[in-house]
Design an enzyme around this catalytic site. Structure first.
Site, PDB file in Angstrom:
ATOM      1  N   GLY A 212       0.836  -1.208   0.000  1.00 16.19           N
ATOM      2  CA  GLY A 212       0.000   0.000   0.000  1.00 16.19           C
ATOM      3  C   GLY A 212       0.858   1.239   0.000  1.00 16.19           C
ATOM      4  CG  ASN A 213      -0.265   4.673  -1.456  1.00 18.94           C
ATOM      5  OD1 ASN A 213      -0.970   5.452  -0.851  1.00 18.94           O
ATOM      6  ND2 ASN A 213      -0.656   4.065  -2.590  1.00 18.94           N
TER       7      ASN A 213
END
Ligand code: CTP
Length: 404
Positions: A212-213
């Site tokens: 993810g980020n």
């Protein structure tokens, strides 16, 4: 942001007991971001003081043609006031004021200003029930409506005289709602369908781990809320985020992966007037997702990755009437890379963030953008709250709609 934000409102107050409610009207307008100029009749001053009204409006209250309190007496120019206003609200409108309005009897500043006003005029009558239902008063109200003024009807209830019946000025909250509805319906966003994406996407490695980020989704949520306040029908397709609140007119579709976001965008695309893609979509996903949690003892040297579909590029290929706006987060040669993305993905415009700007981008409450549009010079903005940035972006979208 309220649709009344930055609007100039002239509040004309005439002599009626309901004038005691006008400081609340001013407070609500100011809270909505409007600038309020009060013009009151002499008799209104017996019900509410100019000092109270000037304090809440933060402006000098005007009541006579000449301001003699000023060392050098000045002319309170009703024509200028009439031109300054986006709307005039006469509340309470007494029987006497309604009569003068319908006769063009400009013997006070309020009526002279009313007669000079080029903007829409709202009036909220307030008087005793017998005065209210008197045929002379009724015909004044009808004449004023015929002349294009907007009636905010009196309501029924207990009156100052002790009688019960029709003649109470509408409540301040409802008066503000009437103004908001008017401006909403005039808004270029009214009934426009806008799809906005926000947040990160999570690409699963196994049932508990993902790639993810750090996107917080704040920018996309600010855009969605601002567009809804301006009257748009907003669908917010949001990746996993926490703590972001939405306006009641924002329809939130929660998604997790890039693939789910793509599907949701495709589903909404045909009906959309504009898509603003502010999500930080993962560019890659694990080639396979393990069905069971991977065990540490088994080791994991590499995770093989596959590109996700570029959602914007996909929408750009199928673009018909939709306005497409992307975001670009760049660490070097920001303008050149963003320009390239705008053309490559067939976008109308792109909002450029640079990773080198402090306070901008992921996780911050602020952002610093450049708005880049085809065949137009880039517009640079200073560091602002994400709510303010949303207004800037929607200002450009409005211009694009206007040019369509
Ligand atoms: N975007 C998208 N689908 C993806 C990746 C990005 O729709 N799979 C959108 C983003 O929401 C953004 C725009 O494309 O509006 C640009 O995203 P960005 O990450 O800046 O650029 P990329 O195209 O991914 O290129 P690069 O990572 O090489 O800069």
């Amino acid at each position: 942001m309220s649709v009344l934000h930055d609007k100039h409102i002239l509040l004309g107050i005439s002599g009626s007991i309901a004038a005691y409610k006008t400081p609340l009207i001013v407070r609500l307008l100011v809270k909505a971001g409007a600038a309020v100029q009060v013009v009151m009749t002499e008799s209104a001053k017996t019900f509410v003081t100019p000092l109270t009204l000037s304090t809440v409006s933060n402006r000098e209250v005007l009541s006579s043609f000449i301001n003699e309190e000023n060392e050098n007496a000045v002319w309170n120019n009703h024509v200028d006031l009439g031109l300054w206003a986006d709307a005039m609200l006469i509340a309470p409108a007494s029987a006497n004021t309604l009569s003068k309005m319908s006769q063009a009897n400009a013997d006070n500043l309020l009526i002279a200003t009313y007669l000079s006003a080029k903007c829409p005029v709202f009036f909220a009558p307030a008087m005793d029930l017998d005065m209210h239902k008197h045929p002379a008063n009724k015909s004044n109200i009808e004449k004023l409506i015929d002349n294009g003024n907007i009636l905010i009807p009196a309501t029924s209830g207990a009156l100052a005289s002790g009688l019960e019946g029709e003649g109470r000025m509408e409540e301040p909250e409802q008066i503000i709602a009437a103004l908001e509805t008017y401006f909403l319906e005039k808004s270029p966003f009214f009934e426009k369908k806008i799809v906005i994406t926000a947040g990160p996407t999570y690409e699963p490695i196994d049932p508990v781990r993902f790639i993810g980020n750090h996107s917080s989704g704040k920018m996309g949520y600010a855009l969605a809320n601002c567009a809804a306040q301006l009257g748009a029908n907003v669908t917010l397709i949001s990746g996993p985020t926490a703590g972001n609140k939405t306006h009641p007119n924002v329809d939130v579709l929660g998604v997790t992966t890039a693939e789910e976001m793509l599907k949701a965008c495709i589903d909404m695309y045909d009906g959309a007037d504009a898509v603003i893609m502010s999500a930080a979509v993962a560019d890659f996903k694990p080639s396979t997702k393990a069905n069971q949690k991977l065990k540490k003892r088994d080791g994991l040297d590499v995770i093989s990755l596959t590109p996700t579909t570029d959602i914007l590029a996909h929408l750009g290929k199928k673009k018909k009437h939709q306005v497409l706006i992307g975001f670009a987060l760049e660490s070097e040669n920001a303008m050149a890379h963003a320009q390239d993305k705008m053309i490559r993905k067939n976008l109308d415009a792109i909002v450029v963030n640079s990773l080198t700007d402090t306070g901008a981008g992921f996780g911050h409450d602020t952002n610093k953008i450049t708005f880049l549009q085809r065949d137009k010079a880039p517009v640079n903005y200073s560091l602002k709250s994400k709510e303010e940035v949303a207004k800037d972006v929607l200002f450009h979208l409005k211009n694009i709609f206007d040019a369509q």
